[in-house]
Enzyme design. Structure first.
Site, PDB file in Angstrom:
ATOM      1  N   HIS A 373       0.792  -1.233   0.000  1.00 22.89           N
ATOM      2  CA  HIS A 373       0.000   0.000   0.000  1.00 22.89           C
ATOM      3  C   HIS A 373       0.817   1.271   0.000  1.00 22.89           C
ATOM      4  O   HIS A 373       0.257   2.364   0.055  1.00 22.89           O
ATOM      5  CB  HIS A 373      -0.910   0.045   1.225  1.00 22.89           C
ATOM      6  CG  HIS A 373      -1.997  -0.969   1.219  1.00 22.89           C
ATOM      7  ND1 HIS A 373      -3.240  -0.720   0.681  1.00 22.89           N
ATOM      8  CD2 HIS A 373      -2.026  -2.233   1.666  1.00 22.89           C
ATOM      9  CE1 HIS A 373      -3.995  -1.793   0.830  1.00 22.89           C
ATOM     10  NE2 HIS A 373      -3.279  -2.735   1.420  1.00 22.89           N
ATOM     11  N   LYS A 566      -8.430  14.409   5.325  1.00 23.60           N
ATOM     12  CA  LYS A 566      -7.631  13.184   5.284  1.00 23.60           C
ATOM     13  C   LYS A 566      -6.624  13.307   6.406  1.00 23.60           C
ATOM     14  O   LYS A 566      -6.533  14.369   7.034  1.00 23.60           O
ATOM     15  CB  LYS A 566      -6.929  13.018   3.935  1.00 23.60           C
ATOM     16  CG  LYS A 566      -6.168  14.273   3.466  1.00 23.60           C
ATOM     17  CD  LYS A 566      -5.596  14.098   2.059  1.00 23.60           C
ATOM     18  CE  LYS A 566      -6.553  14.437   0.967  1.00 23.60           C
ATOM     19  NZ  LYS A 566      -6.742  13.427  -0.041  1.00 23.60           N
ATOM     20  N   ARG A 567      -5.872  12.250   6.687  1.00 24.07           N
ATOM     21  CA  ARG A 567      -4.830  12.369   7.706  1.00 24.07           C
ATOM     22  C   ARG A 567      -3.910  13.536   7.378  1.00 24.07           C
ATOM     23  O   ARG A 567      -3.643  13.810   6.204  1.00 24.07           O
ATOM     24  CB  ARG A 567      -4.019  11.070   7.776  1.00 24.07           C
ATOM     25  CG  ARG A 567      -4.769   9.942   8.429  1.00 24.07           C
ATOM     26  CD  ARG A 567      -5.111  10.241   9.868  1.00 24.07           C
ATOM     27  NE  ARG A 567      -3.919  10.174  10.677  1.00 24.07           N
ATOM     28  CZ  ARG A 567      -3.670   9.216  11.577  1.00 24.07           C
ATOM     29  NH1 ARG A 567      -4.563   8.269  11.792  1.00 24.07           N
ATOM     30  NH2 ARG A 567      -2.551   9.211  12.283  1.00 24.07           N
ATOM     31  N   LYS A 572       0.900  14.961   2.030  1.00 23.11           N
ATOM     32  CA  LYS A 572      -0.441  15.273   1.512  1.00 23.11           C
ATOM     33  C   LYS A 572      -0.639  16.785   1.368  1.00 23.11           C
ATOM     34  O   LYS A 572      -1.650  17.242   0.829  1.00 23.11           O
ATOM     35  CB  LYS A 572      -1.520  14.688   2.433  1.00 23.11           C
ATOM     36  CG  LYS A 572      -1.453  13.160   2.538  1.00 23.11           C
ATOM     37  CD  LYS A 572      -2.537  12.609   3.472  1.00 23.11           C
ATOM     38  CE  LYS A 572      -2.299  11.176   3.889  1.00 23.11           C
ATOM     39  NZ  LYS A 572      -3.112  10.184   3.165  1.00 23.11           N
ATOM     40  N   THR A 711      -8.229   7.170  -1.868  1.00 23.15           N
ATOM     41  CA  THR A 711      -9.568   6.699  -2.163  1.00 23.15           C
ATOM     42  C   THR A 711     -10.616   7.764  -1.854  1.00 23.15           C
ATOM     43  O   THR A 711     -11.757   7.659  -2.317  1.00 23.15           O
ATOM     44  CB  THR A 711      -9.888   5.427  -1.348  1.00 23.15           C
ATOM     45  OG1 THR A 711      -9.385   5.593  -0.024  1.00 23.15           O
ATOM     46  CG2 THR A 711      -9.265   4.200  -1.961  1.00 23.15           C
ATOM     47  N   LYS A 715     -14.610   9.103  -3.432  1.00 17.19           N
ATOM     48  CA  LYS A 715     -15.838   9.420  -2.690  1.00 17.19           C
ATOM     49  C   LYS A 715     -16.377  10.783  -3.089  1.00 17.19           C
ATOM     50  O   LYS A 715     -17.587  10.973  -3.239  1.00 17.19           O
ATOM     51  CB  LYS A 715     -15.559   9.400  -1.182  1.00 17.19           C
ATOM     52  CG  LYS A 715     -15.247   8.015  -0.679  1.00 17.19           C
ATOM     53  CD  LYS A 715     -14.579   8.011   0.682  1.00 17.19           C
ATOM     54  CE  LYS A 715     -13.883   6.662   0.863  1.00 17.19           C
ATOM     55  NZ  LYS A 715     -12.975   6.639   2.003  1.00 17.19           N
TER      56      LYS A 715
HETATM   57  C1  GL4 Z   1      -2.354   3.692   2.137  1.00 22.64           C
HETATM   58  C2  GL4 Z   1      -2.030   4.705   1.062  1.00 22.64           C
HETATM   59  O1  GL4 Z   1      -1.303   5.772   1.617  1.00 22.64           O
HETATM   60  C3  GL4 Z   1      -3.266   5.214   0.322  1.00 22.64           C
HETATM   61  O2  GL4 Z   1      -2.857   5.961  -0.800  1.00 22.64           O
HETATM   62  C4  GL4 Z   1      -4.123   4.044  -0.169  1.00 22.64           C
HETATM   63  O3  GL4 Z   1      -5.308   4.517  -0.767  1.00 22.64           O
HETATM   64  C5  GL4 Z   1      -4.464   3.152   1.015  1.00 22.64           C
HETATM   65  C6  GL4 Z   1      -5.265   1.940   0.603  1.00 22.64           C
HETATM   66  O4  GL4 Z   1      -4.616   1.205  -0.375  1.00 22.64           O
HETATM   67  O5  GL4 Z   1      -3.256   2.682   1.630  1.00 22.64           O
HETATM   68  N1  GL4 Z   1      -1.142   3.080   2.566  1.00 22.64           N
HETATM   69  C7  GL4 Z   1      -1.001   3.254   3.879  1.00 22.64           C
HETATM   70  S1  GL4 Z   1       0.260   2.653   4.745  1.00 22.64           S
HETATM   71  N2  GL4 Z   1      -1.972   3.954   4.424  1.00 22.64           N
HETATM   72  C8  GL4 Z   1      -2.844   4.243   3.428  1.00 22.64           C
HETATM   73  O6  GL4 Z   1      -3.876   4.848   3.594  1.00 22.64           O
END
Ligand code: GL4
Length: 867
Positions: A373, A566-567, A572, A711, A715
């Site tokens: 990921h 988002k976080r 970001k 993601t 949304k």
């Molecule tokens: C993450 C990615 O940062 C994010 O881009 C992705 O959408 C998500 C799900 O595949 O995985 N990887 C980590 S570690 N945290 C995430 O949210």
């Protein structure tokens, strides 16, 4: 088997089958029954929480009958099952989802109204199940929804954290973390006190010989008990109800060690108990970061060992030969967190079941799939060899053996390349030595996938390049992430869902999202556009009310709502956003009142948690709040600019925010240190006409490997909002689907990123003049003590501007001008939104699950008949 009812008595059971309510009267009866018996309350003291509890219990009863049936059917048919191992499941609320998936929400609405409650108020009583940090955990939750909806026999396995992600409070503009004690009353989980597994830690390995065979025996150490808690996962418009099993830790031998207790060692018996319970006590609150804490490794092994014991136990019931294990079981590793499962299964097969190493290893590698990921180096898991040795001595031996056999095959294939052995070794020869979990996951799986096309290309050409050379390209694949349209459209935005249904032949699109393409025919329908715009407006009014209630700030729902939730992470780039907001503020301040009248009103909305130890992220939150405090009460700007930080962003807030956004920001920096390659993106032109879209003449858009997929972008678009973004993870595929003219792209090229960074460090680093003015204003103290923000400014001015905030600033600001301009033409704006939604079919998590099922798991759906 012994617990089963004998044949002659089964008729009585069948006669008394529980079917659950089907109409309003039935629903009301169930609610009243639960209030009066389960909750021991009455109409004289039934508050909204009691109404929520009773409604949940009524729906839960319905789910449970389907759930039992699903499990019986799957056991009886004995088909292959999928096990999704994830340390995070960011589920959000369950009641609304259960009502919609079961299809009885309207009945519940009327019934609750009869009983004196508004369904919205009842739904709001539920505490989010927040067992995750962000995208990774939410993806797991979307996948569970799709697995059930598509009738796949599948189980999720996770940890039942007593504390999920912390609750964020904003006090004096700063983030304060408050524990999230969510288990007070949770009607959605079933404790299975009879399903327990003893998990061993520490100890030593002894070799023993029996019948001429030498085996390794792991002995001593301590035992912690895992207790199962089951959560039913209903599919949409299907009786299939799958299971999410979460493990909770407990001292073995129950509450106390009675021997210690009786011998007067009361304190130490309580301490043992607490130490055991600590394992599942808390979710690590980091996103895209691993800190290498011993307790985290303990969590991983605890969860993995309990889950595998369970899976193996289930397999053994049918008494099939071991070689059939991969025909019955597919295990997906959600990131490297469950990688020890590979080692644990090898241990079970070799040490306990007595299989030959090679036979066992063939079974293991055929069983596992691994999803990567992120390529962020700080997120790639490595564990010190010494720590693994101490905690899991037998597992370390097995890891060494796996590595040995692996390196032997590499050596054979690349006889003249010594360096490759060092590069791909599962053991990193550093000080201290480390176990590289991603490499172990690759070696122990039959498929490895990334989560967006670009991301998957990237891992194959950078971090896992050697493994592609070793195994060939077929082992690697891509499954672009998706989201469930049930929660993220139907539940979050019921009115839009209804309007779409009226144009797409009913609600079938919720099960086949490509049906959205029918919307294209209606783009020019004036009435349809009007209704679309009205729904957006109503959603903005709802968010404006929430803003007023929680922050006291009044915002104009007719303003352009610009959202970044988002976080909080430097990559970001919320800092880019807030610097842009300050620039807008300064520009407005410099205007005459007449000039101001021509400006487009804006509400800049931020939300997101910072990891408690991420100091820079916390500064960003503080700056956003400080800017808001000044701007929001400045009469010169009034409605033209408001800056809002929404406290405690989570799944249920996202369900309210996404439908209310006009534009949302997905603006992370292009490229990382790993990106030396130039990826060509065929469907994206390298030059833009300035007005039609967000790009700039002669300035090609770029990839972004920092964010794997993203993601939330999906949304927002699915809810009829446009996005401003870098060509990042899934933004690229979104652009391909919806077309360049419906997205605002900006920023530097990835192939320029390295050079830019280099020039910052070694050349004269000139800051964008507009950004310089923003910094000067902050340093003047306009937004409070300048010292509070000095590190954020220094990161750009003095420390090389790693995230290219200055380099992208101009194009970011210009693109926002384009956004303002485009928004003035409301009719065309709405048309863009509709066209975009019509093209979002690809981004359903149903498509993801079908791809995993076909390419990685080799499983078939199993339909459960309705009653
Ligand atoms: C993450 C990615 O940062 C994010 O881009 C992705 O959408 C998500 C799900 O595949 O995985 N990887 C980590 S570690 N945290 C995430 O949210």
């Amino acid at each position: 088997v012994e617990a089963s009812i004998p044949e002659p008595q089964r008729e009585a059971w069948q006669r008394n089958q529980i079917t659950g309510f089907t109409d309003k009267d039935g629903f009301e009866k169930e609610v009243v029954r639960h209030v009066e018996t389960t909750l021991a309350r009455s109409m004289f003291n039934c508050d909204e929480i009691a109404a929520y509890s009773a409604t949940s219990l009524a729906f839960r009863d319905r789910l449970v009958t389907h759930w039992n049936k699903t499990q019986q059917r799957q056991t009886y048919r004995d088909t292959k099952r999928v096990y999704y191992l994830s340390l995070e499941f960011l589920m959000g609320r369950a009641l609304d989802n259960a009502m919609l998936n079961v299809g009885l929400k309207d009945i519940a609405k009327d019934g609750l109204s009869d009983l004196g409650f508004r369904i919205e108020d009842v739904i709001k009583q539920e505490h989010d199940a927040a067992l995750g940090n962000g995208g990774l955990g939410r993806l797991a939750a979307c996948f569970l929804d799709s697995l059930a909806t598509l009738n796949f026999p599948a189980w999720g396995y996770g940890l039942r954290y007593r504390y999920g992600i912390f609750k964020q409070e904003i006090i004096d503009g700063y983030q304060v973390e408050v524990p999230d004690y969510w288990l007070d009353f949770n009607p959605w989980e079933f404790p299975r006190h009879d399903v327990t597994v003893d998990i061993q830690f520490f100890g030593q390995v002894n070799k023993k010989t029996a019948d001429g065979k030498t085996v390794s025996v792991w002995e001593g150490g301590e035992i912690v008990q895992a207790v199962a808690y089951d959560v039913p996962i209903p599919g949409y418009d299907t009786p299939t109800t799958n299971n999410l099993r979460l493990w909770s830790s407990k001292a073995s031998g129950g509450e106390f060690d009675f021997q210690k207790f009786n011998s007067g060692d009361y304190e130490s018996s309580v301490a043992d108990q607490q130490r055991a319970e600590t394992i599942s006590a808390v979710l690590y609150p980091n996103d895209n970061l691993e800190r290498g804490k011993e307790l985290r490794l303990k969590q991983q092994y605890f969860w993995v060992a309990a889950s595998l014991y369970d899976i193996v136990r289930r397999f053994k019931k049918a008494k099939r030969p071991w070689r059939e294990f991969p025909d019955q079981v597919a295990i997906q590793l959600n990131d490297t967190h469950p990688t020890l499962a590979i080692v644990e299964l090898q241990r079970i097969l070799v040490d306990i079941e007595g299989l030959e190493w090679d036979v066992a290893w063939e079974i293991v590698t055929s069983t596992f799939g691994y999803t990567n990921h992120t390529v962020l180096p700080e997120a790639l898991e490595k564990w010190p060899v010494g720590l693994v040795q101490h905690l899991l001595p037998r597992h370390l031996q097995i890891i060494y053996d796996i590595n040995l056999y692996f390196l032997q095959t590499v050596e054979k294939a690349f006889p003249n390349d010594r360096d490759i052995l060092r590069r791909v070794s599962i053991i990193e020869e550093s000080q201290p030595k480390m176990v590289r979990m991603a490499f172990l996951a690759i070696v122990g799986s039959h498929k490895v996938n990334g989560v967006a096309e670009l991301h998957s290309d990237l891992i194959q050409t950078t971090i896992f390049k050697d493994f592609v050379a070793i195994y060939g390209p077929d082992k690697f694949t891509n499954v672009t992430n998706g989201i469930t349209p049930r929660r993220w459209l139907h539940q979050a935005n019921p009115r839009l869902s209804e309007l779409i249904a009226s144009k797409c032949g009913g609600y079938e699109f919720l099960k086949d999202l490509t049906l959205l393409s029918q919307l294209k025919q209606h783009v020019d329908d004036k009435q349809f556009r009007k209704e679309w715009a009205e729904i957006k407006y109503a959603n903005k009014v709802r968010l404006a009310k929430h803003i007023k209630d929680t922050t006291g700030v009044v915002v104009n729902p007719a303003a352009l709502f610009d959202v970044q939730v988002k976080r909080i992470h430097e990559y970001k780039r919320q800092q880019l956003n807030i610097f842009g907001v300050i620039h807008r503020y300064l520009t407005l301040k410099a205007m005459t009142p007449e000039e101001r009248k021509t400006q487009m009103p804006r509400v800049s909305i931020f939300g997101g948690k910072a990891a408690p130890g991420y100091w820079m992220a916390k500064q960003i939150i503080h700056l956003i709040n400080s800017v808001g405090a000044v701007v929001n009460k400045d009469d010169d700007v009034g409605d033209l600019l408001k800056v809002i930080f929404l406290e405690d962003y989570n799944v249920s807030k996202a369900e309210m925010i996404c439908p209310a956004s006009d534009i949302s920001e997905h603006i992370s920096t292009a490229g990382t240190e790993y990106v030396y390659l130039q990826l060509s993106i065929p469907f994206i032109s390298t030059s833009y006409s300035f007005v039609e879209n967000g790009g700039h003449d002669g300035e090609a858009v770029t990839d972004n490997s920092q964010r794997a997929s993203g993601t939330s972008n999906m949304k927002f678009v699915l809810n009829g909002g446009l996005i401003i973004g870098t060509l990042d993870g899934a933004n690229i595929e979104i652009t391909r689907e919806i077309g360049e003219s419906n997205i605002f792209l900006f920023g530097n090229l990835s192939e320029d990123v390295e050079d830019l960074r280099h020039s910052h460090t070694y050349g004269a680093h000139t800051i964008d003049p507009d950004l310089d003015k923003v910094f000067d204003e902050i340093e003047k103290g306009t937004f409070g003590t300048p010292h509070d923000f000095s590190a954020m400014i220094a990161a750009v001015r003095q420390h090389g501007d790693y995230y290219l905030v200055s380099d992208d600033f101009h194009s970011y600001i210009e693109t926002h001008h384009l956004v303002d301009k485009a928004y003035r033409n409301q009719d065309e704006w709405i048309a863009k939104c509709i066209r975009s939604v019509a093209c979002m079919g690809f981004f359903t998590s149903d498509r993801c699950i079908n791809e995993y099922a076909e390419e990685i798991w080799n499983v078939e759906p199993l339909v459960v008949e309705r009653n």
